[in-house]
Design an enzyme around this catalytic site. Sequence first.
Site, PDB file in Angstrom:
ATOM      1  N   ASP A   1      -5.192  -7.852   9.541  1.00  0.00           N
ATOM      2  CA  ASP A   1      -6.513  -7.283   9.462  1.00  0.00           C
ATOM      3  C   ASP A   1      -7.618  -8.392   8.950  1.00  0.00           C
ATOM      4  OD1 ASP A   1      -5.740  -7.096   6.749  1.00  0.00           O
ATOM      5  OD2 ASP A   1      -6.347  -5.071   6.779  1.00  0.00           O
TER       6      ASP A   1
ATOM      7  N   LYS B   1       0.926  -1.253  -0.050  1.00  0.00           N
ATOM      8  CA  LYS B   1      -0.113   0.083   0.066  1.00  0.00           C
ATOM      9  C   LYS B   1       0.902   1.346   0.075  1.00  0.00           C
ATOM     10  CE  LYS B   1      -1.981  -2.251   3.429  1.00  0.00           C
ATOM     11  NZ  LYS B   1      -2.855  -2.994   4.492  1.00  0.00           N
TER      12      LYS B   1
END
Length: 466
Positions: A192, A156
């Site tokens: 996550d 990311k």
Amino acid sequence: MGELTRLREFLNELIPSEDQFQRLYQNFCAQIRKGLGAKTNKDADTKCYLTYVQDFPHGNETGKYLALDLGGSRFRVLLVTLKGDRDAELVAKIYDLTEKELLGTGTQLFDYIAKCLHEFVCEQKVEGEHMALGFTFSFPCVQTGLSRATLVRWTKGFNCSDTVGEDVGVMLKSAITRRSGLKIDMVAILNDTTGTQMSCAHRNPACNIGLIVGTGCNACYTEKVENCERLDSKYKDRPKIIINVEWGAFGEKGGLDHLLTDYDKIVDKNSLNAGTQIYEKMVAGMYMGELVRLILLRAVNENLIFAQCKLRKQITDILTKKPNCIETKVLSDIANDKGDDWPLVKDVFKDIFHLHDADPDDCMKFKYICDVVAKRAGNMLGVTLGALVNKVGESFSIIGVDGTVYRCHPNFDGYMRETLDRFVEKDRKYDIMLSEDGSGRGAALVAAVVHREYIERKSLNTRLHT
Ligand code: BGC
């Protein structure tokens, strides 16, 4: 040939055929097999990391836990009170991350995290309490236990120096120690996806897959320990373990070549991490808006949209000179536009191109481009999720989902189900559950489950020795 038909043809390469989906399914299954195998893991692009999460919530967990959530565009600190009846109460605070944290040194990042944590516990008046903390760290890590995680790579928008190859658990603990007065015990590091799966499993134990479609994209699932060749036998006394697939990396060894377009290749080339996370770049929030920008630019140049628009030159200039000028949020926002005077598309045109009198045909075409990109992503994810549902092998599986793309795009769930329905084997059923409060609650649950297990082992030892 009509203009719309020409645009459809132009976009055809972004609409995978049944045959291309089949190949996606086969290639992905082959990668999972490689990822799980001890000898083949090094050649797999989906590394299937062992999470060491083997105990699942009973629903009766109680107590106060802290959680950190790092991985998207913002960083969160949470105080989670588990109430013992499949319910939890959450207080969360969001902290912004600036370039200093995203692109500075690892020590800077972890010091910032410890500072926010300190502020938070003081605000919540729990600074004097000895508390367990679950750390959601959403990047690929090799784990050798629940609280040990070596960072493999940043993804990311993150790229901190001096962190790859380091144990992020140790880095966090040292940063916490550098701030005096904190009595916090970091007991688990998790991805996550794992947090999301745990959080949904807390509500419904049939949840055996976790999915994130947000800034990044990834999934995890529950695997039988006998299928995990890399798992040390001492962990095989329990039947299952969550595997963090890290499917964002799928495609790095060619498994997606039959689906890649020039746009995908440019997005990859211009990214912070070229050559890696190929699947993620086709389906995640960090990249879909950029795909739309590149497609739109070529469509304008080929006179397929804005052909009669007086601001055509200005639009081309903006599209050329401003990478990322179209955010993925736009795809979700305009998906709600019913086409009656196109108010939502017109707002986007005003914001990005300063165009105030958009032609309805151009609005329709723009919406079509955005839909094609979102549908391709949702459909592809449905295929790989189907592979996981079949791999889990239960008659009923719940997929726990979180992430802004899934949450905000009104058709995304439907796009995923379209292909899930085709790829899930006939004797299996699935459902999708939106995670209510994200992976933060999951992190607290893992902390609670670790705590429960610790107490159980301690009492067993006491019984054995008395
Ligand atoms: C990371 C994963 C994470 C996903 C969603 C990816 O870039 O590699 O670990 O689960 O983003 O946040």
